[in-house]
Each structure stands twice: as structure tokens, then as C-alpha cells.
Design an enzyme around this catalytic site. Sequence first.
Site, short mmCIF file in Angstrom:
data_model
loop_
_atom_site.label_atom_id
_atom_site.label_comp_id
_atom_site.label_asym_id
_atom_site.label_seq_id
_atom_site.Cartn_x
_atom_site.Cartn_y
_atom_site.Cartn_z
N LYS A 64 43.99 42.82 46.47
CA LYS A 64 44.16 43.95 45.62
C LYS A 64 43.36 45.20 45.65
O LYS A 64 43.91 46.05 45.14
CB LYS A 64 43.64 43.18 43.92
CG LYS A 64 44.35 42.16 43.42
CD LYS A 64 43.74 41.62 42.22
CE LYS A 64 44.59 40.62 41.25
NZ LYS A 64 43.99 40.38 40.06
N SER A 150 31.42 43.78 39.19
CA SER A 150 31.21 43.26 38.04
C SER A 150 30.03 42.09 38.33
O SER A 150 28.86 42.71 38.69
CB SER A 150 32.32 42.51 37.54
OG SER A 150 32.15 42.20 36.11
N ASP A 227 36.07 51.09 30.33
CA ASP A 227 35.72 49.55 30.64
C ASP A 227 35.29 48.85 29.49
O ASP A 227 34.54 49.32 28.79
CB ASP A 227 34.45 49.64 31.75
CG ASP A 227 34.51 48.08 32.32
OD1 ASP A 227 34.75 47.26 31.53
OD2 ASP A 227 34.05 48.07 33.32
N HIS A 260 38.03 48.29 34.11
CA HIS A 260 37.19 47.17 34.76
C HIS A 260 38.05 46.67 35.95
O HIS A 260 37.39 45.90 36.61
CB HIS A 260 36.78 46.18 33.68
CG HIS A 260 35.60 45.30 34.31
ND1 HIS A 260 34.46 45.59 34.57
CD2 HIS A 260 35.55 44.13 34.57
CE1 HIS A 260 33.38 44.98 34.87
NE2 HIS A 260 34.50 43.85 35.33
#
Length: 282
Positions: A64, A150, A227, A260
Amino acid sequence: MTIEILTEQHCFGGTQGFYRHASATTGGAMRLGVYRPPLAPGAKAPVLYYLAGLTCTDETFAIKAGAQRIAAELGIALVTPDTSPRDTGIDGATGDWEFGEGAGFYLDATEPAFASRFRMYSYVVDELPPLLAAAFPALDTTRASIFGHSMGGHGALTIALKNPSRYRSVSAFAPIVAPIQVPWGQKALPRYLGDDRDAWRAYDATALIEDGARFPGTLLVEQGDADKFLDVQLRPEFLERACRSTGQPLDLRRRAGYDHSYWFIQSFVEDHLRHHAQALRT
């Protein structure tokens, strides 16, 4: 140490592969991704570890983020371990995306139910480097940096702060900077580490800095202001305040309109790779 090739594909002149091996640290099979850039004969590539977030796997970033093109240009190897052991058979380790399998929090569990398998801190810090050096002779694991997203941003920051001589640079996208103070951490840390909140501080970047840990370089943190987890789970202001009060260099980049997702990571991953490349050249 042996490693099983699952897939390998040619990518920007290098090789993107996914592999599996038996881990003594986590007590079972572990998967990881490795991107090896094109190199001149006899050259070696420094290693940039990427730690992914909740629910992610060894494939998420590789597929990704779109990082291989820049890694090929810079001559950097990208290593993407899984986020936890899998198929543990431990009661309570599945069925909750915020805890257990897929949510190892890059710590060494001490609670009896999880202590034998959930040891991602030791896996990343101690087991992976010699495994990589043995399996891929063109990787120079003595030149290493680390980053993540994260939960993985939390892992990258805490690992670098606890091992400042092992990593030449560290960065994070939307990291959980103070798990002791937010619901994700307050849910996971007691189940992995027990009820002693002092033990939790060893896996909290803000607490580590407050307690005297320092990284010799600048902590690079990227945070989108759109986010959805920003105000409750991420709380970058806690890290900002701790760094300001202790003199730890921090480059906190707030990005208007970004969320996010990996669209956010794609947008700024080149900046982070170039940041790490500069440190890895020295």
C-alpha cells in the site's frame, strides 16, 4: 537459521519478497517482507525496519505505501515484520482487532497467558537482525533505522528510545505516543503486562522520555489533522510536551486534511525514506 521463500517478485530493479521462518522468540512461525534494492556488485544495503499498525500484516506497507521506487533509488532495504505471532491458540488472542493477534504492540508480554508467544519487542530488536544477515548477505544490518504507523509508530519510537545506539534514525506516521493515557493502551497493556503501571512506562514513548530516555537524533512524527483517532487515541501533544520539557529534538509535522490511512502514508513516505537515507549514509 533458515528462511522459507513464499513469493519473490522483481520490483524497480530489486526484489520484493515475502518469507516465513520458525521464531524461537515468539515460539512459532513468523512472516516478514523484505525489499532488496538493486545494488552494485559487492555493495550492501542498509536496513530500514517498518512496523505496521493494528490489524495489519507483513504485506500491508509493502503493497500500500508505494515505497519501493524510492528505496530502490536510495539503495535501502525495507523490512516489514508481521504485527504479532499468529495461530497462537491462546484464549482471548483473536476476535478483537485492538488486542492479541494483529495487535502485538511491539512489547514483551509478562502475563502468563501471553508471555511465551507475544514477544514482538525482542523479535524485532534481537532476532530479526541476525536472521536477515544470515539469509540476505547483501543487507548491512549494522546500519539500521526504524519507522512505523499507529501502533507501529508506537513500536518504532519506543524501540529507538530504548536502543539509541542500534538505530541511526526513527520516524512515525500517526503514532500512539502515550498508550498509558489512551484507550488502546489502557486496554492492551494490562492484559500483556499486568496491573503495575510502572511496567507500562517501558513501552510508552512519552513516559520513556519523561523518565530520561533520549534518542541522539530528531524524532520525526507525521500527523494528519483529519485523523479520526487523533483526539482520543494518538494525542501527539503529550509527546510534544515531553520533548519540549526535556530537550529531546522532535519534528512534529501536522498535515492539514490528512487522515489515518495509507493514502496519508503514501503522500509523505518519500520524505521519511530520504530522512532515513541521510542518517544511514553516515
